[in-house]
Motif scaffolding. Structure first.
Motif, mmCIF file in Angstrom:
data_model
loop_
_atom_site.group_PDB
_atom_site.id
_atom_site.type_symbol
_atom_site.label_atom_id
_atom_site.label_comp_id
_atom_site.label_asym_id
_atom_site.label_seq_id
_atom_site.Cartn_x
_atom_site.Cartn_y
_atom_site.Cartn_z
ATOM 1 N N TRP A 68 0.818 -1.207 0.000
ATOM 2 C CA TRP A 68 0.000 0.000 0.000
ATOM 3 C C TRP A 68 0.856 1.263 0.000
ATOM 4 C CZ3 TRP A 68 -4.604 0.213 -1.693
ATOM 5 C CH2 TRP A 68 -5.504 -0.822 -1.506
ATOM 6 N N ALA A 109 0.245 4.231 -2.579
ATOM 7 C CA ALA A 109 -0.031 5.582 -2.112
ATOM 8 C C ALA A 109 0.947 6.582 -2.722
ATOM 9 C CB ALA A 109 0.046 5.624 -0.585
ATOM 10 N N VAL A 158 -1.303 10.030 -2.672
ATOM 11 C CA VAL A 158 -2.241 10.116 -1.548
ATOM 12 C C VAL A 158 -1.627 9.410 -0.345
ATOM 13 C CG1 VAL A 158 -4.255 10.195 -3.061
ATOM 14 C CG2 VAL A 158 -3.427 7.982 -2.230
ATOM 15 N N SER A 159 -2.305 9.510 0.786
ATOM 16 C CA SER A 159 -1.816 8.815 1.972
ATOM 17 C C SER A 159 -2.144 7.329 1.888
ATOM 18 C CB SER A 159 -2.470 9.408 3.222
ATOM 19 O OG SER A 159 -3.863 9.126 3.238
ATOM 20 N N GLU A 205 -3.641 5.606 4.138
ATOM 21 C CA GLU A 205 -5.005 5.409 4.620
ATOM 22 C C GLU A 205 -6.016 5.698 3.506
ATOM 23 O OE1 GLU A 205 -2.688 7.174 6.119
ATOM 24 O OE2 GLU A 205 -2.246 5.823 7.800
ATOM 25 N N THR A 206 -5.767 6.757 2.736
ATOM 26 C CA THR A 206 -6.675 7.094 1.637
ATOM 27 C C THR A 206 -6.655 6.020 0.554
ATOM 28 O OG1 THR A 206 -6.403 9.469 2.019
ATOM 29 C CG2 THR A 206 -7.190 8.799 -0.156
ATOM 30 N N ALA A 207 -5.461 5.516 0.254
ATOM 31 C CA ALA A 207 -5.348 4.475 -0.767
ATOM 32 C C ALA A 207 -6.103 3.219 -0.348
ATOM 33 C CB ALA A 207 -3.880 4.147 -1.024
ATOM 34 N N ARG A 208 -5.935 2.820 0.915
ATOM 35 C CA ARG A 208 -6.644 1.630 1.413
ATOM 36 C C ARG A 208 -8.154 1.807 1.319
ATOM 37 N NH1 ARG A 208 -3.840 -2.058 4.614
ATOM 38 N NH2 ARG A 208 -1.697 -1.496 5.177
ATOM 39 N N ALA A 209 -8.615 2.988 1.703
ATOM 40 C CA ALA A 209 -10.060 3.225 1.709
ATOM 41 C C ALA A 209 -10.623 3.344 0.298
ATOM 42 C CB ALA A 209 -10.364 4.508 2.499
ATOM 43 N N LYS A 210 -9.841 3.952 -0.594
ATOM 44 C CA LYS A 210 -10.340 4.207 -1.946
ATOM 45 C C LYS A 210 -10.321 2.978 -2.818
ATOM 46 C CE LYS A 210 -9.814 7.607 -5.673
ATOM 47 N NZ LYS A 210 -9.056 8.789 -6.146
ATOM 48 N N TRP A 211 -9.308 2.109 -2.638
ATOM 49 C CA TRP A 211 -9.138 0.979 -3.557
ATOM 50 C C TRP A 211 -9.099 -0.358 -2.821
ATOM 51 C CZ3 TRP A 211 -5.131 4.930 -4.936
ATOM 52 C CH2 TRP A 211 -5.607 5.803 -5.915
#
Length: 306
Positions: A50, A54, A59-60, A62-68
């Motif tokens: 991740w 990211a 992106v961060s 956390e954002t990458a995990r949530a988005k994809w």
């Protein structure tokens, strides 16, 4: 994305109204978003962490995990595939532009695009029967629902090209042989000038796609009552890549396969034009593939049953 970009370019060329232009652009943008999600999913499946994802996306973590996340990507691509199965929008191919003959399907459920969709479904169904693979096994391998695969094989929906490619491969077929039928069902043709060998390969793939859609008929039965030049031996060479027939012979073959001669003619003319750029006269009886510029040795033997 190529199809949608071609539609947007055509709409811009025609100077369509702003709402129409923005509609084309929005659909293309949404598909680009789906591509990004799929690219991340592919990278993750290959072991990419991740942190790398990211950094590449800016992106961060956390954002990458949530988005994809995997469930979110699967839902996104499933929705995209359902939306893509809607009837294609009008598009005028180069053959139509040259001849003044608009090949766009005249209605939502009829016309040439609908016929091509049914032929694509028939070709995929034939490959599925040949493979002896059940719909349930194919659906599981393709990460699709059995009902989705069933609708594709029944011609009830037109999937995106990656789905067609995946199913053809799962069934042990050559996906390239179905590309012409899929593009035809989309109502889009791309004005690309190919080399002689490239144009000949595209034509051969389209013919083999029609052959699959016809259920791979026995060649003697296929040629029965045809013109004197249409023999099982000639058809064997055509399907095997050893011969590009002249137009009268090819037209006879296409009609007997249940195809539209007007749809195949542009492919033959592409090859013919490229050949004339390097030779003088297209030979009577057809052009051996071994005689094409850049072709070394003889063509591979045919694989169609006689």
């Amino acid at each position: 994305m190529l199809v949608l970009a071609a539609r947007l370019a055509e709409a811009e060329r025609k100077k369509e109204a702003l709402p129409d232009l923005l509609s084309h652009a929005d659909r293309l943008a949404r598909n680009v978003g789906c591509y990004t999600a799929a690219a991340v999913q592919d990278a993750r499946s290959g072991g990419t962490g991740w942190g790398v994802v990211a950094q590449a996306a800016g992106v961060s973590v956390e954002t990458a995990r949530a988005k994809w996340s995997d469930p979110k990507v699967k839902r996104l691509l499933a929705r995209r595939d359902q939306q893509w199965s809607a009837p294609p929008e009008p598009a005028v191919g180069k053959w139509a532009a040259a001849k003044g003959d608009d090949e766009t399907p005249p209605g939502r459920d009829g016309g040439r695009a609908e016929q091509a969709r049914q032929k694509l479904a028939a070709a995929l169904s034939h490959l599925q029967r040949q493979s002896s693979m059940t719909l349930q096994d194919a659906a599981q391998e393709a990460a699709l629902s059995p009902s989705s695969v069933s609708r594709v094989l029944a011609g009830a929906r037109l999937p995106a090209w990656p789905t067609v490619h995946m199913l053809a491969t799962i069934f042990g077929g050559q996906a390239g042989e179905l590309r012409f039928l899929w593009e035809r069902a989309q109502g889009v043709s791309f004005p690309v000038r190919r080399s002689v060998t490239g144009a000949a390969s595209q034509l051969q793939a389209a013919l083999r796609g029609l052959y699959l859609a016809a259920g791979s008929p026995e060649l003697r039965r296929l040629c029965k009552g045809g013109g004197p030049a249409l023999t099982p031996e000639v058809v064997q060479e055509v399907f095997g890549g050893g011969l590009i027939p002249d137009w009268p012979t090819l037209e006879d073959l296409v009609v007997r396969l249940g195809g539209e001669a007007s749809a195949i003619r542009p492919l033959w003319e592409d090859m013919h034009y490229a050949f004339l750029a390097s030779r003088d006269v297209f030979p009577a009886g057809g052009l051996p593939r071994s005689g094409l510029p850049g072709t070394e040795g003889s063509a591979r033997p045919g694989t169609a049953g006689s």
